[in-house]
Enzyme design. Structure first.
Site: not given
Ligand code: PAF
Length: 283
Positions: A38, A42, A154-155
């Site tokens: 983390l 996060h 970010k993703d």
């Molecule tokens: O973004 C992430 O860390 C992962 O793809 C997730 C959403 C926890 C799924 O495993």
């Protein structure tokens, strides 16, 4: 100041009975799905969850289903004790930390296979990825019964895919998008940044500089020249291969053109040595 470490659940049964207790008290629940390692990004999602729900659950599960055999599953950073200490500082109530057998018991055979926004971009390079993410996130939503789930921008494609899965399957929760958290120089925080050697780390921010320049060009007029210059700038900084550098519709992730007035997003993925970095900004 020491804060109380969050409780840890490692079975679906235990998770459900704790959440049921909160529900009986009328408390809403926000889930922050993570793979651990983390960082501030996060923690900002936990704060976002707490802004909407009385209780927050952070899941920590390095999901084998979203890694190809050639990828970094084995060496993905696992820092559980450190993660718990960080979660204590933001008041997370519970960590959901199943092992692989609890998540995928003997005989497990069902997958969620997203299309639409899952097509192209990451999928061109990691074809297994969104099936693994959509499957585990659907399970995490059903296991926790959360009212909200927080995902970082970010993703960005992952966020779009999860929103689509929730919409398409009528899953009874709301997705809360969280803004990308950046280091002082602008590099997007990522658990994989720790793979970068110091001299790579110094150059890594070029990906953010490039997408910002493309976004500025796209706001002002045609952006093709900025894409070509950005590709050169990434290569000059030692990035390669460059998986993609592109401007897309921010909702469908299909092609984008300034003239139709829809929101756009600049997205990039490129390798710096053995580390793959991704980043995005709005147009
Ligand atoms: O973004 C992430 O860390 C992962 O793809 C997730 C959403 C926890 C799924 O495993």
């Amino acid at each position: 100041m020491t804060s109380k470490l969050p409780d840890v659940s490692s079975t679906v049964h235990d998770l459900r009975s704790r959440v049921a207790e909160w529900r009986r008290a009328g408390e809403a629940v926000a889930l922050v799905p993570t793979m651990g390692a983390l960082h501030e990004g996060h923690l900002s999602l936990v704060r976002l969850g707490r802004s909407r729900a009385r209780r927050t659950v952070t899941s920590i599960f390095v999901n084998p289903a979203q890694f190809a055999p050639t990828e970094d599953f084995d060496k993905y950073p696992r820092t559980f004790e450190d993660d718990l200490a960080k979660l204590a500082t933001v008041g997370c109530d519970l960590v959901w930390a199943p092992n692989a057998k609890e998540m995928y018991p003997e005989g497990f055979a069902t997958r969620v296979v997203p299309a639409g926004s899952a097509e192209g971009l990451e999928t061109d390079f990691r074809p297994h990825f969104f099936g693994g993410v959509a499957t585990v996130c659907t399970k995490l939503f059903m296991q926790s019964g959360a009212d909200f789930a927080c995902f970082g921008e970010k993703d960005f494609q992952q966020l779009c895919v999860i929103q689509q899965v929730v919409r398409d399957l009528n899953l009874p929760l709301e997705i809360l998008p969280g803004a990308t958290v950046r280091e002082a120089d602008g590099l997007a925080m990522s658990s994989r940044n720790r793979y970068l050697a110091p001299e790579q780390r110094a150059r890594a921010v070029v990906i953010y500089d490039v997408i910002q320049r493309v976004a500025a060009a796209a706001r002002a007029g045609p952006h093709e020249a900025a894409l070509a210059e950005g590709t050169k700038a990434l290569a000059a900084a030692g990035f390669g291969p460059i998986d993609y550098l592109t401007v897309r519709d921010a909702e469908t992730l299909k092609s984008w053109s300034r003239v139709n007035g829809r929101p756009g997003r600049v997205l990039a993925a490129a390798w710096l040595g053995k580390t793959r970095l991704i980043d995005n900004v709005e147009v």
